[in-house]
Scaffold this motif. Structure first.
Motif, PDB file in Angstrom:
ATOM      1  N   ASN A 187      12.988  39.825  29.016  1.00  0.00           N
ATOM      2  CA  ASN A 187      12.839  41.258  29.249  1.00  0.00           C
ATOM      3  C   ASN A 187      12.457  41.522  30.696  1.00  0.00           C
ATOM      4  O   ASN A 187      11.667  40.782  31.282  1.00  0.00           O
ATOM      5  N   SER A 246      24.753  47.688  33.894  1.00  0.00           N
ATOM      6  CA  SER A 246      24.943  47.720  32.440  1.00  0.00           C
ATOM      7  C   SER A 246      26.031  46.747  32.004  1.00  0.00           C
ATOM      8  O   SER A 246      25.939  46.132  30.930  1.00  0.00           O
ATOM      9  N   ALA A 269      24.506  43.351  31.889  1.00  0.00           N
ATOM     10  CA  ALA A 269      23.707  43.233  30.659  1.00  0.00           C
ATOM     11  C   ALA A 269      24.614  42.979  29.462  1.00  0.00           C
ATOM     12  O   ALA A 269      24.326  42.115  28.617  1.00  0.00           O
ATOM     13  N   ASN A 270      25.718  43.702  29.374  1.00  0.00           N
ATOM     14  CA  ASN A 270      26.659  43.517  28.264  1.00  0.00           C
ATOM     15  C   ASN A 270      27.258  42.114  28.273  1.00  0.00           C
ATOM     16  O   ASN A 270      27.462  41.509  27.209  1.00  0.00           O
ATOM     17  N   GLU A 323      25.309  39.780  26.552  1.00  0.00           N
ATOM     18  CA  GLU A 323      25.094  40.214  25.162  1.00  0.00           C
ATOM     19  C   GLU A 323      23.708  40.845  25.009  1.00  0.00           C
ATOM     20  O   GLU A 323      23.047  40.703  23.976  1.00  0.00           O
ATOM     21  N   GLY A 324      23.296  41.523  26.058  1.00  0.00           N
ATOM     22  CA  GLY A 324      22.009  42.213  26.043  1.00  0.00           C
ATOM     23  C   GLY A 324      22.214  43.705  26.196  1.00  0.00           C
ATOM     24  O   GLY A 324      23.323  44.230  26.009  1.00  0.00           O
ATOM     25  N   SER A 325      21.162  44.397  26.563  1.00  0.00           N
ATOM     26  CA  SER A 325      21.229  45.853  26.702  1.00  0.00           C
ATOM     27  C   SER A 325      20.413  46.291  27.905  1.00  0.00           C
ATOM     28  O   SER A 325      19.427  45.643  28.282  1.00  0.00           O
ATOM     29  N   GLU A 358      18.589  49.843  29.057  1.00  0.00           N
ATOM     30  CA  GLU A 358      18.226  51.181  28.609  1.00  0.00           C
ATOM     31  C   GLU A 358      17.305  51.839  29.625  1.00  0.00           C
ATOM     32  O   GLU A 358      16.728  51.172  30.491  1.00  0.00           O
ATOM     33  N   LEU A 404      15.748  45.937  30.769  1.00  0.00           N
ATOM     34  CA  LEU A 404      16.789  44.973  30.406  1.00  0.00           C
ATOM     35  C   LEU A 404      16.254  44.077  29.299  1.00  0.00           C
ATOM     36  O   LEU A 404      15.155  43.524  29.413  1.00  0.00           O
ATOM     37  N   HIS A 405      17.030  43.942  28.229  1.00  0.00           N
ATOM     38  CA  HIS A 405      16.635  43.091  27.110  1.00  0.00           C
ATOM     39  C   HIS A 405      17.787  42.139  26.791  1.00  0.00           C
ATOM     40  O   HIS A 405      18.905  42.585  26.513  1.00  0.00           O
TER      41      HIS A 405
END
Length: 362
Positions: A291, A333, A336-337, A340-342, A344, A356-357
């Motif tokens: 994170n 973004s 992040a994709n 395979e994360g996200s 927000e 970022l996760h």
């Protein structure tokens, strides 16, 4: 019926598009009749079918000039109406002998064929339109590839020379004004390089299958994030950047890409926050996830902007000194994709935070 035709009927011409002639009427494909001599001209105006079993016994057409001129006794003509409502012409047939045409089977057949012809004409037009669009897209694709080549080579090479020269100048014994000019050149080349990287990633992502990454099982992200902070600190030497790191587990990720993501987030935070406020960076890793949070004070992001914040060429309220293409958050973004994360964002009147996760697969 001895003579049948698909006729193109306009305000000034009657032209044969397709023909079946078994009575030697003598009109080939491409042949024309004088518009005023045809019943089709009347159909063009009222757009209703005309069906005649026997001209001599028909009250409306026994004295009509067209049957007399062309010598027919039976006649049927159905309008061809295109999908957009335009009148194209008629499907018509004539014969010198009377015929039983006024029945649902015959009129229904002619109507069905007229509809099929209209559908076919619409399909041909759509195919031609699609082919034209495809050619235009192919031309744009060629220009796009040329554009990427220019960015990747013709711009980056001289930019690297400018950046290296600025670094060499900064090491010389310059006066205060010379040092300031060298710093401006160095900072500007750094920002230009970031813009070029973003444009290349955007173009590559749109032409291919997104942004490509290469994971390293034990990436030293803490070191990479600190390097980004150091680079940003040279551009914003007076800003307070607080670091809260807790890396307890190696991170399986593409370090270069995550550093690029972090650089975009940190650059935005420094740009869009008051100069006397800190930017707070929080990052931690565990056996299950990684994170990263970049938080700053400043204006709350409007709801309308939030909806399109991660779209390309989308930007929030821009101050005069805040320049860019609006690609940074989109690329962040996408990175992040790719992991395979996200990515927000939350924004309140007190602070804005990008999170970022990246979860680890079991």
């Amino acid at each position: 019926m001895g003579f049948s035709a698909v006729a193109r009927v306009t305000s000034d011409k009657w032209t044969v598009c397709a023909v079946l002639d078994e009575i030697n009427f003598g009109l080939p494909v491409g042949g024309e009749l004088k518009l005023e001599t045809t019943i089709c001209n009347e159909i063009r105006q009222h757009q209703q079918a005309v069906v005649i079993d026997h001209v001599d016994e028909d009250e409306n057409f026994r004295g009509h000039h067209t049957p007399t001129m062309y010598g027919f006794q039976s006649y049927i003509s159905v309008p061809i109406i295109l999908k957009n409502g335009d009148f194209f012409g008629t499907l018509c047939a004539i014969d010198p002998k009377p015929a039983k045409l006024k029945n649902p089977t015959i009129t229904g057949m002619f109507t069905m064929f007229a509809d099929l012809i209209a559908f076919h004409l619409d399909a041909l037009e759509q195919i031609a339109k699609t082919e034209l669009e495809l050619k235009e897209q192919q031309a744009v694709a060629v220009l796009r590839e040329q554009f990427i080549a220019i960015l990747g080579h013709d711009l980056r090479n001289p930019l690297n020379a400018i950046s290296s020269s600025a670094q060499l100048l900064s090491r010389l014994n310059l006066d205060e004004r010379g040092i300031r000019i060298a710093k401006i050149v160095k900072d500007s080349s750094f920002r230009m390089n970031g813009l070029i990287e973003n444009m290349l990633d955007f173009a590559s992502g749109r032409l291919g299958e997104g942004i490509a990454i290469t994971r390293t099982p034990d990436e030293d992200l803490e070191k990479l994030l600190i390097q980004v902070v150091d680079e940003m600190q040279t551009i914003w030497p007076g800003r307070n950047i607080e670091l809260n790191f807790d890396f307890r587990h190696p991170v399986n990720a593409d370090g270069k890409r995550l550093a690029q993501l972090f650089s975009n987030l940190l650059g935005n935070a420094l740009n869009y926050s008051p100069a006397d406020s800190p930017v707070v960076i929080t990052a931690f890793s565990s056996s299950e996830e990684f994170n990263l949070c970049v938080a700053n004070k400043g204006k709350q992001i409007p709801a309308a902007t939030m909806e399109r914040l991660f779209q390309p060429f989308s930007r929030g309220e821009v101050e005069p000194n805040q320049k860019g293409l609006g690609l940074g958050l989109y690329i962040a973004s996408e990175i992040a994709n790719a992991h395979e994360g996200s990515l927000e964002v939350s924004s309140t009147p007190e602070k804005t935070c990008f999170i970022l996760h990246i979860p680890y697969k079991k």
